[in-house]
Write an enzyme that holds these catalytic residues in place. Structure first.
Site: not given
Length: 334
Positions: A61, A86
């Site tokens: 990410k 999340s």
């Protein structure tokens, strides 16, 4: 709050991917390619593993977060960033914000892993926990952006983020090519599709013949269902899964068209298959892998793709897992 015209179709070009590689290079690790004789014998092929669990912030990410944050103008930097996650996108955003001196607020579900919540806070970002059964994270994010002037950076359905993840596929292809090999196929974990859509584009700039597969948790396999149906569909989302990072039941509006153009098929794996992959990665590769990060490896170990006589690229996408849960996965009898 920065308002952009809605993007209805997007696919990163080779030039955009190259520019993103150069842009993030000072901040991101060029993670290695690993091989395992044991794994190769098991599948009767050659498997090239790319461990993005070794990336800064603990997952792939970082690439998308960097590519977005590094293109904010001065006014946008002053307003800061708001994101929802999340866990791994939040960890990446908070890490990048700290490095660049930007304020960040991350919306996280109450049941997110403690390791991820604590990590976001440790990086200096504000965490706003929300109840998934009563609140809509996108609505909360829009309210915060309107009140503070922050720029929204979503986890997957964003051209900048997708292009950042495309650097991963390009990097994998470059490294395998430099080893004198050509990939027949590549497998990537999938949730909303930001990773696999971008990575497929990056991979196909150098190895257009390679078949690309998304891998999702069973019952949260919206990408696989949508690809099979030829249109956007939502998975049942019945029960839950240990893959806390991959619980989006439907693909993104931007990511699905890219995946329809670049993917051969979507695959799904069970929690038991994921646990087996976690154990294999720890015992054979000496890697700590979170459940969502292990789905592509799980698909290979479970024989979901024919690897015999072929070269496969497999992404291990993240390693942010609570220690007690990881120990339970490793010690559990398969």
């Amino acid at each position: 709050m920065t308002i952009r015209a809605a993007v209805t179709h997007f696919e990163p070009t080779e030039a955009q991917i190259d520019a993103a590689q150069r842009r993030i290079a000072p901040y991101a690790i060029r993670t290695p390619i690993l091989t395992s004789e044991t794994l190769d014998r098991m599948v009767k092929g050659r498997v090239f593993l790319k461990p993005e669990n070794l990336q800064r912030s603990g997952s792939f990410k970082l690439r998308g977060a960097l590519n977005r944050a590094l293109q904010l103008n001065e006014e946008q930097r002053e307003g800061g960033i708001v994101a929802w996650s999340s866990g791994n996108h939040g960890l990446a955003i908070s890490y990048v914000a700290r490095k660049l001196g930007i304020k960040a607020t991350v919306l996280m579900p109450q049941e997110a892993p403690k390791t991820k919540i604590d990590g976001v806070r440790k990086n200096g970002a504000a965490v706003r926990l929300y109840d998934k059964t009563k609140e809509v994270r996108e609505e909360i994010g829009a309210q915060i952006a309107a009140a503070t002037g922050a720029t929204i950076v979503p986890p997957y359905d964003d051209p900048f983020v997708i292009t950042g993840q495309a650097t991963l596929g390009a990097e994998m292809a470059e490294q395998v090519r430099d080893m004198g090999q050509v990939l027949d196929a590549a497998l990537f974990p999938c949730s909303g599709g930001g990773l696999v859509s971008g990575a497929a584009c990056g991979l196909h700039t150098l190895m257009p013949q390679a078949s690309v597969y998304s891998v999702e948790p069973l019952n949260f396999d919206g990408m696989a269902i949508s690809l099979a149906a030829g249109q956007a569909m939502k998975a049942s989302a019945q029960g839950t899964s240990i893959c806390d990072a991959l619980l989006v039941p439907a693909p993104g509006q931007l990511t699905l068209p890219i995946c329809r153009a670049h993917l051969k098929e979507g695959l799904s794996v069970t929690d038991e298959e994921v646990k087996e992959a976690i154990r294999f990665a720890f015992q054979e590769l000496k890697l700590v892998v979170e459940p969502g990060g292990a789905t592509a490896l799980a698909a290979v170990l479970a024989g979901k793709v024919d690897a015999a006589g072929k070269c496969l690229g497999v992404l291990i996408s993240g390693g942010n897992v609570d220690p007690d849960k990881f120990a339970a996965f490793v010690n559990e009898q398969g």
